[in-house]
Design a protein around this motif. Structure first.
Motif, PDB file in Angstrom:
ATOM      1  N   MET A   1       0.840  -1.206   0.000  1.00  0.00           N
ATOM      2  CA  MET A   1       0.000   0.000   0.000  1.00  0.00           C
ATOM      3  C   MET A   1       0.875   1.257   0.000  1.00  0.00           C
ATOM      4  SD  MET A   1      -2.944   0.945   2.756  1.00  0.00           S
ATOM      5  CE  MET A   1      -3.921   2.415   2.610  1.00  0.00           C
ATOM      6  N   ASP A   2       0.482   2.258  -0.809  1.00  0.00           N
ATOM      7  CA  ASP A   2       1.243   3.492  -0.885  1.00  0.00           C
ATOM      8  C   ASP A   2       1.208   4.212   0.464  1.00  0.00           C
ATOM      9  OD1 ASP A   2       2.827   5.088  -2.408  1.00  0.00           O
ATOM     10  OD2 ASP A   2       1.179   6.330  -3.167  1.00  0.00           O
ATOM     11  N   LYS A   3       2.363   4.655   0.939  1.00  0.00           N
ATOM     12  CA  LYS A   3       2.423   5.351   2.233  1.00  0.00           C
ATOM     13  C   LYS A   3       2.413   6.862   1.980  1.00  0.00           C
ATOM     14  CE  LYS A   3       6.232   3.262   3.182  1.00  0.00           C
ATOM     15  NZ  LYS A   3       7.500   2.798   3.781  1.00  0.00           N
ATOM     16  N   VAL A   4       1.400   7.534   2.535  1.00  0.00           N
ATOM     17  CA  VAL A   4       1.266   8.983   2.358  1.00  0.00           C
ATOM     18  C   VAL A   4       1.164   9.616   3.740  1.00  0.00           C
ATOM     19  CG1 VAL A   4      -0.097  10.850   1.379  1.00  0.00           C
ATOM     20  CG2 VAL A   4       0.037   8.656   0.178  1.00  0.00           C
ATOM     21  N   VAL A   5       2.071  10.526   4.048  1.00  0.00           N
ATOM     22  CA  VAL A   5       2.110  11.120   5.383  1.00  0.00           C
ATOM     23  C   VAL A   5       1.959  12.642   5.319  1.00  0.00           C
ATOM     24  CG1 VAL A   5       4.658  11.315   5.424  1.00  0.00           C
ATOM     25  CG2 VAL A   5       3.391  11.167   7.585  1.00  0.00           C
ATOM     26  N   ILE A   6       1.204  13.175   6.252  1.00  0.00           N
ATOM     27  CA  ILE A   6       1.169  14.626   6.471  1.00  0.00           C
ATOM     28  C   ILE A   6       2.006  14.904   7.718  1.00  0.00           C
ATOM     29  CG2 ILE A   6      -0.267  16.603   7.128  1.00  0.00           C
ATOM     30  CD1 ILE A   6      -2.565  15.370   5.525  1.00  0.00           C
ATOM     31  N   VAL A   7       2.987  15.803   7.578  1.00  0.00           N
ATOM     32  CA  VAL A   7       3.794  16.228   8.727  1.00  0.00           C
ATOM     33  C   VAL A   7       3.453  17.686   8.993  1.00  0.00           C
ATOM     34  CG1 VAL A   7       6.118  16.538   9.666  1.00  0.00           C
ATOM     35  CG2 VAL A   7       5.649  14.624   8.100  1.00  0.00           C
ATOM     36  N   THR A   8       2.783  17.960  10.100  1.00  0.00           N
ATOM     37  CA  THR A   8       2.456  19.361  10.400  1.00  0.00           C
ATOM     38  C   THR A   8       3.733  20.053  10.903  1.00  0.00           C
ATOM     39  OG1 THR A   8       1.780  18.999  12.705  1.00  0.00           O
ATOM     40  CG2 THR A   8       0.086  18.688  10.999  1.00  0.00           C
ATOM     41  N   GLY A   9       3.885  21.309  10.509  1.00  0.00           N
ATOM     42  CA  GLY A   9       5.120  22.021  10.874  1.00  0.00           C
ATOM     43  C   GLY A   9       6.340  21.331  10.289  1.00  0.00           C
ATOM     44  N   GLY A  10       6.269  20.988   9.019  1.00  0.00           N
ATOM     45  CA  GLY A  10       7.364  20.250   8.388  1.00  0.00           C
ATOM     46  C   GLY A  10       8.429  21.127   7.757  1.00  0.00           C
ATOM     47  N   SER A  11       8.300  22.430   7.907  1.00  0.00           N
ATOM     48  CA  SER A  11       9.216  23.337   7.208  1.00  0.00           C
ATOM     49  C   SER A  11      10.559  23.512   7.900  1.00  0.00           C
ATOM     50  CB  SER A  11       8.557  24.712   7.042  1.00  0.00           C
ATOM     51  OG  SER A  11       8.063  25.178   8.281  1.00  0.00           O
ATOM     52  N   ARG A  12      10.586  23.289   9.223  1.00  0.00           N
ATOM     53  CA  ARG A  12      11.822  23.574   9.963  1.00  0.00           C
ATOM     54  C   ARG A  12      12.034  22.540  11.081  1.00  0.00           C
ATOM     55  NH1 ARG A  12      11.435  28.060  12.865  1.00  0.00           N
ATOM     56  NH2 ARG A  12       9.219  28.444  12.561  1.00  0.00           N
ATOM     57  N   GLY A  13      13.237  22.523  11.657  1.00  0.00           N
ATOM     58  CA  GLY A  13      13.522  21.762  12.867  1.00  0.00           C
ATOM     59  C   GLY A  13      13.196  20.272  12.768  1.00  0.00           C
ATOM     60  N   ILE A  14      12.542  19.762  13.806  1.00  0.00           N
ATOM     61  CA  ILE A  14      12.226  18.337  13.891  1.00  0.00           C
ATOM     62  C   ILE A  14      11.319  17.913  12.728  1.00  0.00           C
ATOM     63  CG2 ILE A  14      10.975  16.622  15.284  1.00  0.00           C
ATOM     64  CD1 ILE A  14      11.930  18.291  17.792  1.00  0.00           C
ATOM     65  N   GLY A  15      10.365  18.761  12.380  1.00  0.00           N
ATOM     66  CA  GLY A  15       9.436  18.432  11.300  1.00  0.00           C
ATOM     67  C   GLY A  15      10.161  18.284   9.969  1.00  0.00           C
ATOM     68  N   ALA A  16      11.095  19.180   9.674  1.00  0.00           N
ATOM     69  CA  ALA A  16      11.838  19.111   8.408  1.00  0.00           C
ATOM     70  C   ALA A  16      12.678  17.841   8.345  1.00  0.00           C
ATOM     71  CB  ALA A  16      12.715  20.356   8.251  1.00  0.00           C
ATOM     72  N   ALA A  17      13.350  17.515   9.452  1.00  0.00           N
ATOM     73  CA  ALA A  17      14.162  16.285   9.488  1.00  0.00           C
ATOM     74  C   ALA A  17      13.278  15.066   9.285  1.00  0.00           C
ATOM     75  CB  ALA A  17      14.902  16.189  10.830  1.00  0.00           C
ATOM     76  N   THR A  18      12.079  15.112   9.857  1.00  0.00           N
ATOM     77  CA  THR A  18      11.139  13.984   9.731  1.00  0.00           C
ATOM     78  C   THR A  18      10.663  13.842   8.292  1.00  0.00           C
ATOM     79  OG1 THR A  18      10.459  14.312  12.027  1.00  0.00           O
ATOM     80  CG2 THR A  18       8.955  13.054  10.622  1.00  0.00           C
ATOM     81  N   CYS A  19      10.316  14.954   7.653  1.00  0.00           N
ATOM     82  CA  CYS A  19       9.869  14.906   6.253  1.00  0.00           C
ATOM     83  C   CYS A  19      10.929  14.262   5.372  1.00  0.00           C
ATOM     84  CB  CYS A  19       9.591  16.321   5.735  1.00  0.00           C
ATOM     85  SG  CYS A  19       8.117  17.069   6.422  1.00  0.00           S
ATOM     86  N   LYS A  20      12.180  14.689   5.539  1.00  0.00           N
ATOM     87  CA  LYS A  20      13.251  14.186   4.669  1.00  0.00           C
ATOM     88  C   LYS A  20      13.514  12.707   4.922  1.00  0.00           C
ATOM     89  CE  LYS A  20      15.542  18.352   5.382  1.00  0.00           C
ATOM     90  NZ  LYS A  20      16.744  19.146   5.554  1.00  0.00           N
TER      91      LYS A  20
END
Ligand code: NAP
Length: 243
Positions: A1-20
């Motif tokens: 199944m395709d994995k699709v995630v929304i990361v809130t506050g993904g632009s900086r800090g912990i969120g950005a590291a998580t997105c990448k």
């Protein structure tokens, strides 16, 4: 199944590291941000350069209509939403509770707790299951952050309780809900509290004698979202160097 995630506050800090990190593991990522479009687009560009899938989407996740728009847009682009990271959060200048305004208190609760409620609800209304949510709480939920931001600490305590209760409500649907509780992590957030060097100041009091890196938190989020954590729900991972 395709994995699709929304990361809130993904632009900086912990969120950005998580997105990448999530993109590098095959997730299509919606990088949510509130104001810093340039940073969000930079995260998306890095993911694309590495061969991953990502979009940036502006939404203030403390506002119901903007949360709905965020989820609808992600669904429209990727066809499903299977995972959610409730990472967006903020704090204000350090001060004792007695000096805090009600306006400030309510803003912190809206940004940190209402956002988690709204995004979790939007996710559950759209996902059939299985799926997973990770909430980014804080060690402050345990320590209370006296003389700095009791409002922020209380918002993270509420997030912990929301994690526990929601995990029990949706477990039978095959949806897992967990939280990470970072300690002192090197991000821009401490500058918002009025002390950019806060992590360095407190490093000696941390058993591991240093602050944490955003990627060290992202690694735990990745694990909690993954099938490796298939028997884990309603649980908390403390990432605070032993504090
Ligand atoms: P940060 O570097 O200040 O980044 C905060 C992120 O949240 C940014 O992407 C910001 O978007 C976004 N954001 C804030 N309010 C938002 C809203 N209403 N709607 C949408 N996005 C919003 O913070 P961080 O240190 O990485 O913190 C991330 C999470 O970890 C927070 O929940 C924080 O409480 C938690 N945490 C951090 C630490 C730490 O030591 N850093 C410790 C424990 C817990 P813009 O870029 O558009 O402003």
């Amino acid at each position: 199944m395709d994995k699709v995630v929304i990361v809130t506050g993904g632009s900086r800090g912990i969120g950005a590291a998580t997105c990448k990190l999530l993109a590098s593991q095959g997730y299509a990522v919606c990088v949510n941000y509130r104001a810093d479009k340039t940073s969000a687009e930079q995260v998306v560009a890095e993911i694309h350069e590495a061969g991953g899938r990502a979009i940036a989407f502006q939404a203030d996740v403390s506002l119901e209509a903007e949360v709905e728009a965020l989820f609808d847009a992600t669904l429209k682009i990727y066809g499903s939403v299977t995972h959610l990271v409730n990472n967006a959060g903020m704090l204000f200048t350090q001060m004792p509770l007695v000096e805090m305004s009600l306006e400030r208190f309510n803003k912190v609760m809206a940004a940190n707790v209402s956002s988690c409620f709204l995004c979790s609800r939007a996710f559950l209304r759209r996902v059939q299951g299985p799926g997973a949510i990770v909430n980014v709480s804080s060690a402050a939920a345990r320590t209370g952050s006296p003389f700095e931001y009791v409002d922020y600490a209380a918002s993270k305590g509420a997030m912990d309780t929301l994690t526990k209760g929601l995990a029990l409500e949706v477990a039978a649907q095959g949806i897992r809900v967990n939280a990470v509780r970072p300690g002192f992590i090197h991000t821009d957030m401490h500058a918002d509290g009025g002390e950019p060097g806060r992590v360095e100041r407190l490093a000696a009091q941390i058993p591991l004698k240093r602050g944490g890196q955003p990627l060290e938190v992202a690694n735990a989020i990745l694990w909690l979202l993954s099938d490796q954590a298939s028997y884990v729900t309603g649980s908390f991972i403390d990432l605070a160097g032993g504090r």
